[in-house]
Write a protein that holds these residues in place. Structure first.
Motif, PDB file in Angstrom:
ATOM      1  N   PRO A 121       0.624  -0.889  -0.458  1.00 44.67           N
ATOM      2  CA  PRO A 121      -0.084   0.011   0.247  1.00 44.67           C
ATOM      3  C   PRO A 121       1.010   1.507   0.068  1.00 44.67           C
ATOM      4  N   ASN A 122       1.884   1.182   0.518  1.00 49.31           N
ATOM      5  CA  ASN A 122       2.630   2.536   0.509  1.00 49.31           C
ATOM      6  C   ASN A 122       3.278   2.865  -0.203  1.00 49.31           C
ATOM      7  N   ASP A 123       4.155   1.704  -0.944  1.00 48.71           N
ATOM      8  CA  ASP A 123       4.185   1.763  -2.763  1.00 48.71           C
ATOM      9  C   ASP A 123       3.298   3.015  -3.592  1.00 48.71           C
ATOM     10  N   VAL A 124       2.393   2.837  -3.985  1.00 50.70           N
ATOM     11  CA  VAL A 124       1.661   3.655  -4.847  1.00 50.70           C
ATOM     12  C   VAL A 124       1.322   4.789  -3.690  1.00 50.70           C
ATOM     13  N   THR A 125       1.771   6.166  -4.559  1.00 50.46           N
ATOM     14  CA  THR A 125       0.573   7.687  -3.482  1.00 50.46           C
ATOM     15  C   THR A 125      -0.978   7.910  -4.301  1.00 50.46           C
ATOM     16  N   ILE A 126      -1.257   8.376  -3.820  1.00 53.40           N
ATOM     17  CA  ILE A 126      -2.194   9.398  -4.322  1.00 53.40           C
ATOM     18  C   ILE A 126      -1.996  10.100  -5.576  1.00 53.40           C
ATOM     19  N   LEU A 131      -1.618  11.204 -10.980  1.00 55.89           N
ATOM     20  CA  LEU A 131      -0.746  11.289 -11.955  1.00 55.89           C
ATOM     21  C   LEU A 131      -0.578  10.880 -13.687  1.00 55.89           C
ATOM     22  N   VAL A 132      -0.978   9.131 -13.043  1.00 55.17           N
ATOM     23  CA  VAL A 132      -1.314   8.140 -14.301  1.00 55.17           C
ATOM     24  C   VAL A 132      -2.674   8.190 -14.856  1.00 55.17           C
ATOM     25  N   PHE A 133      -3.381   7.990 -14.482  1.00 51.02           N
ATOM     26  CA  PHE A 133      -4.986   8.550 -14.409  1.00 51.02           C
ATOM     27  C   PHE A 133      -5.952   9.902 -15.533  1.00 51.02           C
ATOM     28  N   SER A 134      -4.712  10.707 -14.505  1.00 49.95           N
ATOM     29  CA  SER A 134      -5.172  12.198 -15.434  1.00 49.95           C
ATOM     30  C   SER A 134      -4.825  12.774 -16.687  1.00 49.95           C
ATOM     31  N   ALA A 135      -3.586  11.400 -17.595  1.00 53.56           N
ATOM     32  CA  ALA A 135      -3.652  11.855 -18.697  1.00 53.56           C
ATOM     33  C   ALA A 135      -4.767  11.360 -19.385  1.00 53.56           C
ATOM     34  N   PHE A 136      -5.863  11.000 -18.903  1.00 55.29           N
ATOM     35  CA  PHE A 136      -7.308  10.389 -19.631  1.00 55.29           C
ATOM     36  C   PHE A 136      -8.206  11.825 -19.884  1.00 55.29           C
ATOM     37  N   GLY A 137      -8.088  12.366 -18.526  1.00 50.98           N
ATOM     38  CA  GLY A 137      -9.673  13.706 -17.936  1.00 50.98           C
ATOM     39  C   GLY A 137      -9.146  13.714 -16.778  1.00 50.98           C
ATOM     40  N   PHE A 138     -10.164  14.681 -16.582  1.00 51.35           N
ATOM     41  CA  PHE A 138     -10.249  15.505 -15.083  1.00 51.35           C
ATOM     42  C   PHE A 138     -10.506  13.839 -13.849  1.00 51.35           C
ATOM     43  N   ILE A 175       2.509   0.859 -13.907  1.00 53.58           N
ATOM     44  CA  ILE A 175       2.647   2.573 -13.827  1.00 53.58           C
ATOM     45  C   ILE A 175       4.632   2.352 -14.507  1.00 53.58           C
ATOM     46  N   PRO A 176       5.178   3.069 -14.875  1.00 52.78           N
ATOM     47  CA  PRO A 176       5.764   3.798 -15.108  1.00 52.78           C
ATOM     48  C   PRO A 176       7.525   3.704 -14.007  1.00 52.78           C
ATOM     49  N   ARG A 177       8.374   2.846 -13.987  1.00 54.14           N
ATOM     50  CA  ARG A 177       9.405   2.024 -12.986  1.00 54.14           C
ATOM     51  C   ARG A 177       9.307   3.573 -12.408  1.00 54.14           C
ATOM     52  N   TYR A 178       9.878   4.825 -13.570  1.00 55.98           N
ATOM     53  CA  TYR A 178      10.597   5.624 -11.888  1.00 55.98           C
ATOM     54  C   TYR A 178       9.690   6.503 -11.582  1.00 55.98           C
ATOM     55  N   LEU A 179       8.427   6.148 -11.327  1.00 55.39           N
ATOM     56  CA  LEU A 179       7.151   6.794 -10.569  1.00 55.39           C
ATOM     57  C   LEU A 179       7.194   5.890  -9.249  1.00 55.39           C
ATOM     58  N   LEU A 180       8.045   4.616  -9.297  1.00 53.57           N
ATOM     59  CA  LEU A 180       7.710   3.821  -7.948  1.00 53.57           C
ATOM     60  C   LEU A 180       9.127   4.317  -7.390  1.00 53.57           C
ATOM     61  N   PRO A 181       9.101   2.877  -5.756  1.00 53.46           N
ATOM     62  CA  PRO A 181      10.073   2.961  -5.192  1.00 53.46           C
ATOM     63  C   PRO A 181      11.164   1.706  -5.774  1.00 53.46           C
ATOM     64  N   ASP A 182      12.963   2.140  -5.648  1.00 54.13           N
ATOM     65  CA  ASP A 182      12.991   0.725  -6.561  1.00 54.13           C
ATOM     66  C   ASP A 182      12.657  -0.433  -6.182  1.00 54.13           C
ATOM     67  N   HIS A 183      13.121  -0.613  -4.759  1.00 52.21           N
ATOM     68  CA  HIS A 183      12.659  -2.279  -4.424  1.00 52.21           C
ATOM     69  C   HIS A 183      11.230  -2.686  -5.424  1.00 52.21           C
TER      70      HIS A 183
END
Length: 220
Positions: A121-126, A131-138, A175-183
């Motif tokens: 749960p703590n690996d992916v923030t709101i 950022l990922v989903f707003s690419a398609f609309g508000f 989700i793109p790797r650069y948005l995720l923790p290294d582990h």
């Protein structure tokens, strides 16, 4: 206290890991059910807004003893189970598992149910989800929670067309790797439509957010 009011439980029922909840507030959200029940164990499935008045629900625990624990607690507690200030009546269900009649995604809507596989749960923030989903609309609202299926999020768009565009593009993707923790070595999105149309966000937190305050996200 008087015992003449409606009892919360049917003591003669055979225990089941599926509980039947009644007298729920209108459009009670899945995350509200999980919040009420999760102190007693792991929730593996829910079925919300059932009955003629859409004020009933079923909650399935991973283990029978967890369901018994919840029933026993509120049977002996002076404080009733409550959601949004309404007393919730709890009893064992006659069913022993929740079978979802709908296949994932068969009824398009403006709210997506996203299971994020391969993360804690703590690996992916709101903020990352937004950022990922707003690419398609508000994106209006996001609520995250944990279930047996993994870390999940409900994401509310303006309309079903926008939600469908996001689902079609992202379902099965990572989700793109650069948005995720290294582990985090792998992360996949499983996306279906939710029956909800308007998420009830009671307060802003790291788990739920009404995103009107994030309109300027990324603007410098």
């Amino acid at each position: 206290m008087s015992t003449s009011s409606q009892p919360q439980f049917r003591y003669t029922q055979t225990p089941s890991k599926v509980l039947h909840l009644r007298n729920l507030p209108w459009e009670c959200a899945e995350e509200e059910l999980v919040e009420l029940c999760k102190p007693f164990g792991k929730i593996v499935n829910t079925k919300c807004n059932v009955g003629a008045n859409r004020n009933q629900a079923f909650v399935e625990f991973a283990d029978l003893n967890q369901a018994i624990s919840m029933v026993s607690y509120y049977a002996s507690s002076s404080e009733p189970a409550q959601i949004r200030g309404k007393t919730v009546y709890i009893q064992y269900s006659n069913r022993h598992e929740i079978v979802n009649n709908k296949s994932p995604g068969d009824t398009p809507g403006n709210v997506l149910l996203v299971t994020i596989e391969g993360v804690e749960p703590n690996d992916v923030t709101i903020e990352t989800i937004h950022l990922v989903f707003s690419a398609f609309g508000f994106v209006h609202k996001i609520a995250t929670f944990e279930k047996a299926a993994g870390f999940q999020a409900l994401i509310q768009f303006t309309d079903a067309e926008t939600a469908s565009s996001a689902r079609n593009a992202l379902d099965g993707r990572s989700i793109p790797r650069y948005l995720l923790p290294d582990h985090v070595t792998s992360c996949y999105l499983r996306i279906s439509y939710s029956a909800h149309t308007d998420l009830n966000i009671k307060f802003q937190s790291h788990r739920s957010r009404h995103l009107t305050c994030f309109i300027t996200l990324g603007v410098h």
